[in-house]
Design a protein around this motif. Structure first.
Motif, PDB file in Angstrom:
ATOM      1  N   ASP A 273      -6.260  -1.678  -0.984  1.00 44.72           N
ATOM      2  CA  ASP A 273      -7.874  -1.584  -1.321  1.00 44.72           C
ATOM      3  C   ASP A 273      -8.159  -3.413  -1.407  1.00 44.72           C
ATOM      4  O   ASP A 273      -9.686  -3.648  -1.122  1.00 44.72           O
TER       5      ASP A 273
ATOM      6  N   ALA B  83       0.875  -1.410   0.304  1.00 44.14           N
ATOM      7  CA  ALA B  83       0.118   0.107  -0.193  1.00 44.14           C
ATOM      8  C   ALA B  83       0.952   1.361  -0.213  1.00 44.14           C
ATOM      9  O   ALA B  83       0.374   2.362   0.319  1.00 44.14           O
ATOM     10  N   SER B  84       2.200   0.987   0.055  1.00 47.24           N
ATOM     11  CA  SER B  84       2.941   1.902   0.009  1.00 47.24           C
ATOM     12  C   SER B  84       3.411   3.018  -1.277  1.00 47.24           C
ATOM     13  O   SER B  84       2.944   2.431  -2.866  1.00 47.24           O
ATOM     14  N   TRP B  85       3.423   4.255  -1.640  1.00 43.66           N
ATOM     15  CA  TRP B  85       3.495   5.316  -3.246  1.00 43.66           C
ATOM     16  C   TRP B  85       1.539   4.811  -3.630  1.00 43.66           C
ATOM     17  O   TRP B  85       1.533   4.285  -4.789  1.00 43.66           O
ATOM     18  N   PRO B  86       0.738   4.925  -2.830  1.00 44.05           N
ATOM     19  CA  PRO B  86      -0.390   4.461  -3.384  1.00 44.05           C
ATOM     20  C   PRO B  86      -0.594   5.361  -4.962  1.00 44.05           C
ATOM     21  O   PRO B  86      -1.186   4.035  -5.603  1.00 44.05           O
ATOM     22  N   ARG B  87      -0.074   6.498  -5.237  1.00 45.69           N
ATOM     23  CA  ARG B  87      -0.773   6.995  -6.170  1.00 45.69           C
ATOM     24  C   ARG B  87      -0.083   6.325  -7.856  1.00 45.69           C
ATOM     25  O   ARG B  87      -0.336   6.402  -9.177  1.00 45.69           O
TER      26      ARG B  87
ATOM     27  N   GLU C 232       2.179   7.044   1.893  1.00 46.04           N
ATOM     28  CA  GLU C 232       1.676   7.345   0.431  1.00 46.04           C
ATOM     29  C   GLU C 232       3.461   8.117   0.013  1.00 46.04           C
ATOM     30  O   GLU C 232       3.586   7.990  -0.430  1.00 46.04           O
TER      31      GLU C 232
ATOM     32  N   THR D 162       5.977  -1.866   2.358  1.00 46.83           N
ATOM     33  CA  THR D 162       4.917  -1.807   3.250  1.00 46.83           C
ATOM     34  C   THR D 162       5.021  -3.360   4.127  1.00 46.83           C
ATOM     35  O   THR D 162       5.568  -4.200   3.521  1.00 46.83           O
TER      36      THR D 162
ATOM     37  N   ASN E   4      -2.836   0.756  -3.698  1.00 47.22           N
ATOM     38  CA  ASN E   4      -3.206   0.719  -2.732  1.00 47.22           C
ATOM     39  C   ASN E   4      -3.997  -0.022  -1.637  1.00 47.22           C
ATOM     40  O   ASN E   4      -4.106   0.943  -0.389  1.00 47.22           O
TER      41      ASN E   4
END
Length: 401
Positions: free
Chosen positions: A174, A164-168, A334, A339, A172
Motif C-alpha cells: 500500500d 506485497a506477498s503474504w500481506p497478512r 496472498e 513479489t 501489502n
C-alpha cells in the motif's frame, strides 16, 4: 548532536540498514507496522531458513535475470560468504546442504533473529512497532498508530517496506500510491515464486490434493526445472513450479498456456517404451505402471487427467515424458513467496537514494527486481539494506550542520 535516521520496515533489509546506520554513529529508530519485527523472515524459517547459496559467483549473479547487472555492485559488497560470516559473528553458524543451499545449523530463523535484535539493541536502535506508514508530508513520514496519526522527522529515511506477498505478515504494497506522489513511481507489483493455477477434475482434486509428485521436471518455453511439486486444489506448487512461475506469469494469456511435466526425468523415452512393452498379465493398468515405470498414484492419475490414454507403449512413454497441462494463470500475491515489480530503478541513484527526495533511500524487495528461491532473495535483501544504510549514513554526515 547525533544525526537521526528513520528506518521504515523491520524485515531483513530494514534490520540490515538499521544495523549499518547505528554502527556509523547515527541515532536510529526502526518503525514496523506489525506488533513484532521480521514476521515473513520467521515464516521462511519454518522450512529451514535457506539464507543463501554456495554456487559459483557467476551462476549466483545470473539468477537475478534482467536485473543482475543492477544488483551486482550491492552483492559484490555483501555476498553469500559475507552473509555467512555475519551469521557466524552472531553465534549462528551455517552449513551448505547437498543442493548448495546454505542454512543455519539450528535450521531455524528465530535464534538468528533473537541474536540480531540483541545486537541492534546494544547499538542503541529503538524499535517502534504498530507504526503503519501512510505518507510523506513536507519531509516527514506519517504513520498511523493505535494512538492516531504520528508524523516523524529525521535527517535520513530508509524505506524497506517489502513487496506485497503474504500481506497478512505485514507487507501489502500500500506504499505504492503515496510514494508515487512523492516522486517514486513503481512498476506493478506481481506475484513471484508462486503456484500455477490448473483446473483439475473434481475426482483428481479431491483424491490427490496435498500429495507430492517427487523427482519430476517441468518444461515451459524452452526452460526446464527439476524438483518436487505438490498438488493443490487450485493447481501445483513446489520448487520446480516456482522456478518457472515468472516465465509462465509473463506469458500466460486469458486462454491460459501449456506446460509439460516429465514424470520420469531420469529415464529416456526409449527405455520407458521398452519397459512398457513387457506383458501386463492380470495386473491392473495402475499396478503395471507403478511396477514397470515406477510412477506414483498421483502421477498415474495425471496421465488420465491429461486426456485419453495412449494405446501403444511408445505413445504412453511419450506421454509420461511430457504430460500436457493447461495453466490458467498463477496464484495471487496472498500466496506468493515473493513479489516482482516495485520502485523503478530510474527513480533512485546508484546509492539507492530517491532522485526526487534527497535523504530518502529505498532498499529490499520494494525495488523492481525478483529472484528465485534458493537463498537469492534473502541475500539480495541483506545486501540492499546494508547498501542503503551505508549511503544514508554518508549522506547524513556530508550534510551535518
Amino acid at each position: 548532536m547525533k544525526k537521526t535516521a528513520a528506518v521504515i520496515g523491520a524485515g531483513p533489509a530494514g534490520l540490515s540498514a538499521a544495523e549499518v546506520l547505528a554502527e556509523a554513529g547515527l541515532d536510529v529508530t526502526l518503525y514496523e507496522r506489525m506488533a513484532s519485527p521480521a514476521r515473513k523472515f520467521l515464516m521462511a524459517g519454518r522450512g529451514g531458513l535457506n539464507l543463501t547459496h554456495a554456487e559459483d559467483w557467476s551462476s549466483f549473479i545470473s539468477r537475478f535475470g534482467a536485473q543482475a547487472e543492477r544488483l551486482k555492485p550491492f552483492l559484490d559488497a555483501f555476498g553469500p560468504q559475507d552473509l555467512r560470516d555475519w551469521c557466524a559473528a552472531l553465534g549462528q553458524e551455517t552449513f551448505v546442504g547437498s543442493s548448495g543451499r546454505v542454512f543455519p545449523k539450528s535450521f531455524k530463523a528465530s535464534p538468528l533473529l533473537r541474536a540480531w535484535l540483541r545486537r541492534l539493541e546494544a547499538l542503541g536502535v529503538k524499535l517502534r512497532p504498530r507504526h503503519d506508514f501512510r505518507d510523506f508530508d513536507r519531509g516527514a513520514a506519517v504513520f498511523e498508530t493505535p494512538q492516531g496519526p504520528a508524523p516523524v522527522e529525521a535527517d535520513v529515511f530508509v524505506l524497506a517496506l517489502g513487496g506485497a506477498s503474504w500481506p497478512r505478515l505485514g507487507a501489502n504494497g500500500d506504499w505504492v500510491s503515496p510514494l508515487a506522489a512523492a516522486g517514486l513511481p513503481s512498476s506493478p507489483l506481481r506475484p513471484a515464486n508462486c503456484g500455477l493455477l490448473i483446473e483439475w477434475s473434481p475426482l483428481f482434486r479431491d483424491k490427490f490434493e496435498g500429495q507430492p509428485l517427487k523427482n519430476v521436471a517441468l518444461d515451459f518455453g524452452g526452460k526446464s526445472a527439476r524438483g518436487e511439486c505438490v498438488v493443490t486444489r487450485r493447481g501445483l506448487e513446489g520448487g520446480a513450479v516456482y522456478a518457472l512461475s515468472g516465465a509462465v506469469r509473463d506469458s500466460c494469456s486469458d486462454d491460459g498456456t501449456g506446460i509439460s511435466l516429465d514424470l520420469r526425468p531420469d529415464q529416456t523415452q526409449a527405455d520407458l517404451s521398452q519397459k512398457l512393452c513387457l506383458p501386463r498379465g492380470k495386473q491392473s493398468f495402475a499396478t503395471f505402471l507403478r511396477k514397470t515405470a515406477h510412477l506414483s498414484p498421483p502421477g498415474i492419475a495425471l496421465l488420465r487427467e491429461s486426456g485419453p490414454l495412449p494405446e501403444t507403449p511408445q505413445e504412453l512413454a511419450a506421454r509420461i515424458k511430457a504430460v500436457p497441462l493447461r495453466v490458467k494463470g498463477v496464484a495471487g500475491l496472498e500466496r506468493a513467496i515473493s513479489t516482482a515489480g516495485g520502485v523503478l530503478w530510474d527513480a533512485v541513484d546508484e546509492n539507492l537514494m530517491a532522485k526526487s527526495f534527497p535523504g530518502l533511500f529505498v532498499a529490499g524487495e520494494m525495488l523492481d527486481w525478483e529472484a528465485p528461491t534458493g537463498g537469492y532473495l534473502l541475500t539480495a535483501c541483506f545486501a540492499l539494506g546494508r547498501a542503503a544504510g551505508k549511503a544514508a549514513a554518508s549522506f547524513a554526515k556530508r550534510n551535518a550542520a
